[in-house]
Write an enzyme that holds these catalytic residues in place. Structure first.
Site, short mmCIF file in Angstrom:
data_model
loop_
_atom_site.label_atom_id
_atom_site.label_comp_id
_atom_site.label_asym_id
_atom_site.label_seq_id
_atom_site.Cartn_x
_atom_site.Cartn_y
_atom_site.Cartn_z
N GLU A 1 -12.20 4.46 -3.97
CA GLU A 1 -11.12 5.45 -3.94
C GLU A 1 -11.50 6.54 -4.93
OE1 GLU A 1 -7.44 3.31 -4.50
OE2 GLU A 1 -7.81 2.05 -2.75
N GLU B 1 -0.59 7.36 -5.83
CA GLU B 1 -1.21 7.02 -4.55
C GLU B 1 -1.26 8.29 -3.72
OE1 GLU B 1 -3.26 4.48 -2.58
OE2 GLU B 1 -1.81 3.35 -3.74
#
Length: 308
Positions: free
Chosen positions: A22, A174
């Site tokens: 990520e 997120e």
């Protein structure tokens, strides 16, 4: 409502790479480290590349999901050379920026994640923390061109399993959609803007500003939905329906299509009206989750200020 006061937030940690593929958090932490940014105004800043081995091979994790290793039970469990790397790393991080639940822990921990789902910018929070909810409210006021949402997990901090629970206050950012192993400029810049605003809020808070109360919305997890599966082999037999794909946080009602079987049959939702998120998240196939369902709630915030 009567105002609530908190001690100054003088020690903040920004982490990325808790999941090694990520990339927004990875590159943001690397940039902060390259620029040797260790203080912003009244706040000392620690930067943490959480799972360096996973980052090196651009995988979510090496042996087990690091972001499930921060319960008090796991952090206090004995480890040996044969223990999973991520469990040993979790205990290293806990010693570095914690210990969890102690007065030595960093005042605020911001852990940066990406999702392959179309979730925009979300804060993931544990329990009810007026301080982090005020940061959410501030971000919503400063980033009016995007929708900044909160996902609130009703889990006691001792049982909270992710890295941000190590700080006195903490949340995960997120952001998506972003494919694994890729950095997208729009997503990176969205997160960078949010982090910059958070540090502005910290300066205002530490300087003695009072933040007035108000209301914020949050999504609370109700349940998770798995893909349809072959009862013998366990293989999935359907994909997320095109009418649900990319429609995170849009109300899901009874009768709406949720899956399309590989033989062409539509599977419809049969439950109470709820809000889906993490729809078709790549990393959740192994967890047998096609999407989560949440209820939307409103929270009334008291005014907050720094302790005199």
């Amino acid at each position: 409502m009567e105002s609530v006061s908190f001690p100054p937030l003088s020690r903040v940690a920004v982490s990325g790479g808790t999941h090694g593929n990520e990339m927004t958090g990875v590159y943001m932490v690397r940039h902060l480290q390259k620029e040797k940014i260790d203080k912003i105004g009244s706040v000392s800043v620690s930067t943490v590349l959480s799972n360096p081995r996973a980052v090196e091979i651009c995988r979510r994790y090496v042996e087990t999901d690091l972001n499930r290793c921060f319960t008090e039970a796991l952090l206090n469990s004995p480890v040996t050379d044969s223990s999973p790397y991520e469990l040993r790393r979790a205990q290293e991080l806990n010693a570095q920026i914690g210990p969890k639940g102690s007065k030595e822990a960093v005042d605020l921990l911001i852990d940066i994640h990406n999702t392959t789902s179309n979730m925009g910018l979300c804060l993931i929070l544990y329990s009810i923390d007026w301080l982090t909810l005020h940061i959410l409210k501030y971000l919503q006021s400063k980033m009016a061109s995007v929708e900044v949402r909160a996902i609130q997990l009703d889990i006691p901090i001792a049982e909270a399993y992710s890295l941000e629970s190590v700080g006195k206050h903490g949340f995960a950012i997120e952001a998506g959609p972003q494919p694994n192993g890729v950095v997208r400029a729009d997503i990176h810049n969205l997160v960078k803007e949010a982090v910059d605003h958070i540090f502005s809020w910290l300066q205002e808070f530490n300087s003695g500003s009072t933040f007035e109360g108000g209301e914020v919305e949050a999504y609370t997890l109700v349940k998770s939905i798995d893909y349809p599966r072959n009862p013998v082999t366990g293989e999935i037999t359907a994909a997320v329906h095109s009418q649900l794909q990319d429609n995170d946080f849009k109300l899901l009602q009874r009768g709406n299509p949720i899956f399309m079987s590989f033989s062409g049959e539509t599977v419809k939702y049969d439950g109470e009206d709820l809000y889906p998120f993490f729809v078709n998240e790549c990393a959740y196939y192994e967890k047998k989750i096609a999407f989560h369902l949440a209820r939307k709630i409103k929270l009334t915030l008291p005014p907050i200020k720094v302790t005199d």
